[in-house]
Design a protein around this motif. Sequence first.
Motif, short mmCIF file in Angstrom:
data_model
loop_
_atom_site.label_atom_id
_atom_site.label_comp_id
_atom_site.label_asym_id
_atom_site.label_seq_id
_atom_site.Cartn_x
_atom_site.Cartn_y
_atom_site.Cartn_z
N GLU A 181 26.52 3.32 -33.44
CA GLU A 181 26.19 2.58 -34.66
C GLU A 181 27.44 2.34 -35.51
N ARG A 182 28.30 3.36 -35.58
CA ARG A 182 29.53 3.20 -36.37
C ARG A 182 30.45 2.15 -35.77
N LEU A 183 30.46 2.07 -34.44
CA LEU A 183 31.30 1.06 -33.81
C LEU A 183 30.72 -0.33 -34.02
N ARG A 184 29.42 -0.43 -33.87
CA ARG A 184 28.77 -1.72 -33.99
C ARG A 184 28.95 -2.30 -35.39
N SER A 185 28.81 -1.42 -36.38
CA SER A 185 28.92 -1.89 -37.75
C SER A 185 30.38 -1.97 -38.19
N ARG A 186 31.28 -1.68 -37.27
CA ARG A 186 32.73 -1.74 -37.51
C ARG A 186 33.21 -0.77 -38.57
N GLN A 187 32.47 0.34 -38.76
CA GLN A 187 32.98 1.40 -39.63
C GLN A 187 34.08 2.15 -38.90
N THR A 188 34.02 2.14 -37.57
CA THR A 188 35.01 2.84 -36.77
C THR A 188 35.75 1.79 -35.95
N ALA A 189 37.06 1.94 -35.86
CA ALA A 189 37.84 0.90 -35.20
C ALA A 189 38.30 1.29 -33.81
N ILE A 190 38.21 2.58 -33.47
CA ILE A 190 38.75 3.02 -32.19
C ILE A 190 37.68 3.79 -31.42
N ALA A 191 37.50 3.45 -30.17
CA ALA A 191 36.59 4.21 -29.32
C ALA A 191 37.39 4.84 -28.19
N VAL A 192 37.16 6.14 -27.95
CA VAL A 192 37.78 6.82 -26.84
C VAL A 192 36.66 7.37 -25.98
N GLY A 193 36.73 7.16 -24.68
CA GLY A 193 35.67 7.70 -23.85
C GLY A 193 35.93 7.50 -22.38
N ALA A 194 35.01 8.01 -21.57
CA ALA A 194 35.08 7.80 -20.14
C ALA A 194 34.64 6.37 -19.83
N ARG A 195 34.50 6.02 -18.55
CA ARG A 195 34.31 4.62 -18.19
C ARG A 195 33.16 3.95 -18.93
N SER A 196 32.11 4.71 -19.26
CA SER A 196 30.95 4.07 -19.88
C SER A 196 31.25 3.58 -21.29
N ALA A 197 32.37 4.02 -21.86
CA ALA A 197 32.74 3.53 -23.19
C ALA A 197 33.02 2.03 -23.17
N LEU A 198 33.20 1.47 -21.97
CA LEU A 198 33.38 0.03 -21.86
C LEU A 198 32.21 -0.75 -22.43
N PHE A 199 31.05 -0.10 -22.47
CA PHE A 199 29.85 -0.79 -22.93
C PHE A 199 29.64 -0.62 -24.43
N ALA A 200 30.55 0.08 -25.07
CA ALA A 200 30.42 0.28 -26.51
C ALA A 200 30.43 -1.08 -27.21
N PRO A 201 29.67 -1.19 -28.30
CA PRO A 201 29.57 -2.49 -28.99
C PRO A 201 30.79 -2.76 -29.85
N LEU A 202 31.82 -3.31 -29.23
CA LEU A 202 33.06 -3.61 -29.95
C LEU A 202 33.22 -5.13 -29.95
N ASP A 203 32.93 -5.72 -31.07
CA ASP A 203 32.93 -7.19 -31.11
C ASP A 203 34.27 -7.78 -31.50
N ALA A 204 35.19 -6.90 -31.90
CA ALA A 204 36.49 -7.43 -32.33
C ALA A 204 37.61 -6.71 -31.59
N LEU A 205 37.45 -6.61 -30.29
CA LEU A 205 38.43 -5.87 -29.50
C LEU A 205 39.80 -6.52 -29.56
#
Length: 853
Positions: A406-430
Amino acid sequence: MTAPLFDGLPPLGADDGADEEILRVALPVPLDRLFDYRLPSRLSRPETHGHLGKRVRVPFAGQLLVGLIVPRELCGDDPETRNERPGKLAEIQALIDEEPVVSVAMMGVLAEAAREILAPIGTALAHALPPGSSPRTARPYALTPRGERTLAHGARAAGALEPVTGRILARIAKKPLTRAELARALPDEPDAPGASIDQGLEDLLRDGLIERRLEFRAAKARIPTDRIVHVAPDIDPDEVAKTTLTRAASQARLFQEIAAAAHGIATRSLTKSDPRVGALLRALAKRGLVVFEERPRLFATETFLDGGGEVSLSEDQSEVLGPIRDAIKRQVPERFLLHGVTGSGKTEVYLRAIAEALEVGRQALVLVPEITLTHQIVARVRARFGDQVAVLHSGLKPGERLAQWERLRSRQTAIAVGARSALFAPLDALGLIVIDEEHDGAYKNDEGFRYHARDLAERIASQAHCPLILGSATPSLETRHSAEIGRIRRLSLPRRIGGRPLPAVEIIDLAKEKAKNPRGRKLILSRPLRTAIQHALDQGGQTILFLNRRGFSTRIFCFQCGHAERCDDCDVALVYHAADYQLRCHYCDGVRDVPERCNGCGDPETALLGVGTERLEEEVRSVFPSARIMRLDRDLASRRGHTESVLRALKDEEVDIVIGTQMVAKGHDFPGVQLVGVVAADIGLHLPDFRAAERTFQLLTQVAGRAGRADRPGRVIVQTFVPDHYAVAPVATHDYEGFYREEIGHREALGYPPFAELTRVVVQAENESEAREAAEALAAAARIPIADGAPVELLGPAPAPLAKLRGRFRFMLLIKGKDAGLVRSVSLAILKASKNLPRGVQTALDVRPVNML
Ligand code: ADP
Ligand code: ZN
């Protein structure tokens, strides 16, 4: 009265209105198509932007599934999908979301990726759904109107029922219940409870008093929060220390701790170390010095943070950062291979690149092979960027995962770190994707939607117009080759930071050791390795002993010279089959007699190779009885907290010797490790996998990189029977390029990737002959599109290297060829034929496989 089936939802089958919308829905089912459903007008709110990207609940094959509304053209003009007649279409039960949860861009990327690797589209799209999307469907018992009347007539009618039946009816009247829930609700039936409940249900069903219903029960995903304490606004911490708190020392200390944390501190972590802190916090709040705030919890466990301070870049680092920064600024989807030896400062380059992306108002995604919170990249990104980082790891509970999402989607958080499945994180401004240790096999998903994170990242990056950095000290052959042919730009960091030397690697020839000491101990620990461990112990340094146990004892291996038998055609290790006393190639199914004497040295005594970490631990304990020893392998790692405790002990220097599998080789930084010993470098070489040499070289180099990261010089000892092997010898000189040249030549000669496309098909069944026949049927189907002399090879069917897994027999087919189109059409023919196999036979088709076992 009609009882609502779902809380807050209208009942099934409600009929209303004519002008209904027809929506196309992707469902998580293994069918390569989309499905149309009617959206009843009672559900369609006035919408300006349509329903794309929202989840729906729909009936499918007697179940309720969560699906995703997709653009009509997502799958092209698929005739199968079009065939449905509107009149027959089933109805959407519920619209789950008010707002889209998956972007149209992501849907497009996933649809294309799925098409390319021949994966069902719905399975691929399911990966992009927010966490906690998998619903449970239940079939509870509920009262029928007749049942209600019976109950309403009270004692008179109900009294005619058996006592158990009456109680069941009363229970169900409150709320529909499943069989299991009923058993729990009526635990103390005196006479044979289970049986009487079954009998009671059967009677009630027969009399039409109850019925079974289909119900959807969502997994609850609650977002957990932490109470964060901050210095109150308008309070100057320095003033306070000098004035208000001069007479309250404990409060002052606590206040200073709070003031020092830029992002506030979770009260949970303060009270854990000292329960009296609660009272102190209340006192500070009463004085108006601190305030509290509820914030979604980000981390399940604490991380080890190392300093987040900035360093000034080395010349090499500045040079590689130039083009990366440029691509970030200009938003071009350029691809980089950041090829740098361990300790060359790659991580610092990532951090700077992330900062750049943030600066231009975009988000960054960092992938690591396996995410433990102790992973040094996670710790370093956190240390530098604090609260702006979402860490997506499998240890998160659904609610925590949802919070991050939710924090990524709403752009409260700008960085995602994770294993391969983090590719599916909702980052609309990569603005940047980083894949660290890009060569790691963990980037391939081995089930369902078998994507490779590298390929998917490439697609996402081009879609988002952002650069992609693949970092490694030992790039995969594929990536290194891409750099050679100019598909990707290679940037190199050839030196360690601060001119630190690379660790000295000594290669011990076990054959020679054995010759020197023919009657001696077993060769698990050679004399030089034992001496080195003793030396490290004497100096108070730590040792990691590394054993790549992955594999089986079913390979003929000569203990005199280390020779192992290989297939002449496929150049992979042969596997020993005790039942028919033969050696078999698990690629082409060729068989050979077990040699009378070793083909390498003529020794009559050939042996099966099989040493596990447990056996090694025993040996180490008996040689070094007073050392503090710990073990870390897959089995132990599955125990909660075990990995963390071993890593922590290493970090805090509370253990002398750690014995482990490849898990200890990954991404950790332990300054106290003085010696790394590789017990049997050969084990990985003799796996029946065309990447065996590559894996071995990578692993040995990575393991060697674990030694001597700080100021103490590290020492590495590699035991092997094949010191001159091209995957072993260059480890000593840190010569990746030397290894690469040799290996790429073999790949080309034998037509393996990156010079060919490869598809792997595994057929499995409980019955061996059924599995074999099915594999043969698929092979026959595969031959149809292959014209005479076509540049494509069909290998097998042969028993898979892991010929039996979880009670199922496994057979393998390989399709390999330079012509990607041809390999694809053969793979498609197999996929089609697999739909006609008997029930109980399972087929898995893996395009560009990584796991060959
Ligand atoms: P890699 O990721 O290539 O293994 P790291 O980024 O971990 O290398 O760098 C190795 C060590 O050098 C780390 O301890 C890091 O903090 C330090 N380091 C990196 N860049 C610099 C620099 N420019 N100046 C000083 N120290 C640095
Ligand atoms: Zn073969």
